[in-house]
Design an enzyme around this catalytic site. Structure first.
Site, PDB file in Angstrom:
ATOM      1  CG  LEU A 193      -5.103   0.742   3.973  1.00  0.00           C
ATOM      2  CD1 LEU A 193      -5.395  -0.815   3.415  1.00  0.00           C
ATOM      3  CD2 LEU A 193      -6.073   1.012   5.085  1.00  0.00           C
ATOM      4  CG  ASP A 194      -1.390   2.074  10.048  1.00  0.00           C
ATOM      5  OD1 ASP A 194      -1.084   3.009   9.542  1.00  0.00           O
ATOM      6  OD2 ASP A 194      -1.892   1.701  10.986  1.00  0.00           O
ATOM      7  CE  LYS A 195       6.655  -3.170   6.263  1.00  0.00           C
ATOM      8  NZ  LYS A 195       7.902  -3.424   6.936  1.00  0.00           N
ATOM      9  CE  LYS A 222      -2.779  -0.547  13.206  1.00  0.00           C
ATOM     10  NZ  LYS A 222      -1.298  -0.454  12.572  1.00  0.00           N
TER      11      LYS A 222
END
Ligand code: URA
Length: 236
Positions: A100-102, A186
């Protein structure tokens, strides 16, 4: 399997530490002292450390409620990683199943079972992943329809695969994808003129993030949960 790998996986110590112990002569395999870390041992070998038998851990399956601000990697020179949150004795043997993204929160799976992570993440298996997105603008039906049908992302060959999209109150939307391109959620919302302000993964296949699991905490995934059938594709 290499002896240093065996020692590291069965004790949870880093490979470099295991190599030192082997060189110091503290490890024996089938009664023989072995001082070369790269020595291969058979699947039935009896390995001892300082005279006590050690054995490989079984399969480990963990769900973490990932907070924002930590990276989904096992090591990172500059940032806290999700592994810093997992105080498991065999954490050195574990890897993350699908990053997952930060800034993304929610369900992150961690395991030592490479086949399981491959089945969940390989594009061939189309395992659905569900995200709750908080958007800059309310999602209108026409944009949701575009997302369901597939949108063109910059630098990708075809359209995104059909997705399930639910419009929710308060600028939120739930989206289920059967693929996992880089920053896909996103980029998809950006492709219809919106912007994701917060993103949370709720589900991978049949596995839901435990609503009782506090942010930043982990628990073992139960064997019954591992064998849940994947989410019905009729969702789409
Ligand atoms: N899609 C994104 O854009 N970010 C994630 O972290 C996961 C899916």
């Amino acid at each position: 399997m290499r002896l240093d790998q065996f020692v590291s996986q069965s004790t949870g110590m880093p490979r470099s530490e295991a190599q030192k112990l082997i060189r110091w002569g503290r490890v024996r395999a089938d009664g023989k002292g072995i001082t070369k870390p790269a020595t291969h041992i058979g699947p039935q070998a009896v390995v001892t450390l300082d005279g006590a038998a050690i054995s490989l851990p079984g399969a480990i399956y963990i769900m973490l409620h990932k907070p924002a601000g930590v990276v989904s990697a096992t090591e990172d020179p500059a940032h806290r990683t999700v592994m810093d949150l997992i105080d498991h004795p065999h954490r050195h043997t574990l890897h993350v199943v699908g990053r997952l993204d930060k800034d993304t929160t929610g369900l992150l799976l961690v395991t030592n079972d490479g086949d399981w992570s491959h089945r969940l993440m390989s594009p061939k298996h189309h395992v659905p992943k569900t995200y709750l997105a908080t958007l800059a603008e309310p999602l209108v039906e026409a944009a949701a329809e575009q997302l369901r049908a597939g949108v063109q992302l910059h630098g990708e060959k075809g359209l995104t695969k059909p997705a399930a999209v639910e419009i929710l109150p308060a600028c939120q939307a739930r989206i289920t994808l059967h693929e996992g391109k880089y920053h896909q959620v996103k980029r998809m919302f950006a492709a219809v003129g919106n912007r994701v302000e917060a993103l949370h993964r709720e589900r991978i296949g049949g596995l839901l993030l435990d609503p009782q699991l506090p942010v930043g905490k982990w628990r073992d995934v139960l064997i019954t949960e591992i064998h849940l059938p994947p989410l019905e594709s009729s969702l789409i």
